[in-house]
Design an enzyme around this catalytic site. Structure first.
Site, short mmCIF file in Angstrom:
data_model
loop_
_atom_site.label_atom_id
_atom_site.label_comp_id
_atom_site.label_asym_id
_atom_site.label_seq_id
_atom_site.Cartn_x
_atom_site.Cartn_y
_atom_site.Cartn_z
N CYS A 1 0.73 -1.44 -0.42
CA CYS A 1 -0.04 -0.04 -0.30
C CYS A 1 1.01 1.05 -0.07
O CYS A 1 1.38 0.58 0.76
CB CYS A 1 -0.40 -0.05 1.17
SG CYS A 1 -1.13 1.38 1.48
N1 MHO Z 1 -5.09 0.24 3.94
C1 MHO Z 1 -6.05 0.45 3.12
C2 MHO Z 1 -5.22 0.43 1.67
C3 MHO Z 1 -5.15 1.72 0.65
S1 MHO Z 1 -3.94 0.94 -0.10
C4 MHO Z 1 -3.94 3.16 -0.57
C5 MHO Z 1 -7.44 -1.07 3.14
O1 MHO Z 1 -6.86 -1.87 3.71
O2 MHO Z 1 -7.98 -1.37 2.08
O3 MHO Z 1 -4.32 0.61 -1.40
#
Ligand code: MHO
Length: 221
Positions: free
Chosen positions: A34
């Site tokens: 991420c």
């Molecule tokens: N923290 C998010 C991911 C976002 S990242 C921009 C989640 O756990 O879905 O992909």
């Protein structure tokens, strides 16, 4: 000659203390899960002048967060090569993503997207060294950057944006410059827990924003 952050400090307006690049910069692009996390990790690093997150490493046109196609979340850095080497960045790269396990989703795979042959070879060499040192297979790919699509604004400097009060105020104060600002990159790193106390003090001292914003930032670091 080496540059310190002071070399990048240029007071741009009364409203927004700004660090500006004063030297020729180079660019590096990494996929490391991420992109919110590495945006903050690298943003706090002295010598990193700009961070932006985006989608790259695939072939399909016009990726966006909800229509990624075969692309991967990446962070792209501009850095001052007299302060930071590409090797320095790679060190942070290798210690901040899971290179041992292939990602289930291409969105989060580990990848170096090299901007030139030299970067490609350096990345490959550090990958081989890591494999040899740890006697572990390294799943992270080394590829050549073809193109990058910047992510939506709400993903840029995500940690800082989500900081109560300060986030909204800084977005409003910096306007179009929020995403590209060095100061904003540092603050984004600091609210995520990165950087040294000395660095934080220095950046806060160069920051000309309302006392309410400074107070809210200080609560975080
Ligand atoms: N923290 C998010 C991911 C976002 S990242 C921009 C989640 O756990 O879905 O992909």
């Amino acid at each position: 000659m080496t540059h310190s952050d002071e070399d990048f400090i240029r007071q741009r307006s009364a409203a927004a203390g700004e660090l500006q690049p004063s030297a020729e910069t180079q660019t590096a692009t990494f996929g490391m899960g991420c992109f919110w996390g590495p945006d903050a990790t690298f943003g706090a690093m002295e010598g990193v002048v700009r961070t932006r997150v985006g989608y790259a490493g695939g072939t399909e046109p016009n990726p966006s967060y909800y229509s990624l196609g075969d692309h991967t979340e990446v962070v792209q850095l501009e850095y001052d090569p007299e302060t930071r080497s590409y090797e320095d960045l790679l060190e942070v790269f290798w210690s901040n993503h899971s290179w041992q396990t292939p990602s289930r989703k291409r969105q989060y795979r580990g990848v170096v997207l090299a901007h030139d042959d030299e970067q490609y070879e350096t990345a490959q060499r550090t990958k081989d060294d890591l494999a040899e040192r740890t006697e572990t297979a390294v799943e992270t790919a080394i590829e050549v950057l073809e193109s990058i699509t910047l992510a939506e604004d709400y993903h840029q400097k995500y940690e800082l944006r989500s900081t109560p009060v300060a986030g909204d105020e800084l977005v409003a104060l910096y306007g179009d410059e929020f995403v590209d600002s060095t100061v904003v990159a540092r603050l984004n790193g600091f609210v995520a827990g990165h950087g040294t106390e000395e660095q934080r003090r220095r950046v806060l001292a160069a920051l000309d924003v309302p006392a309410t914003v400074v107070a809210e930032l200080r609560r975080r670091f």
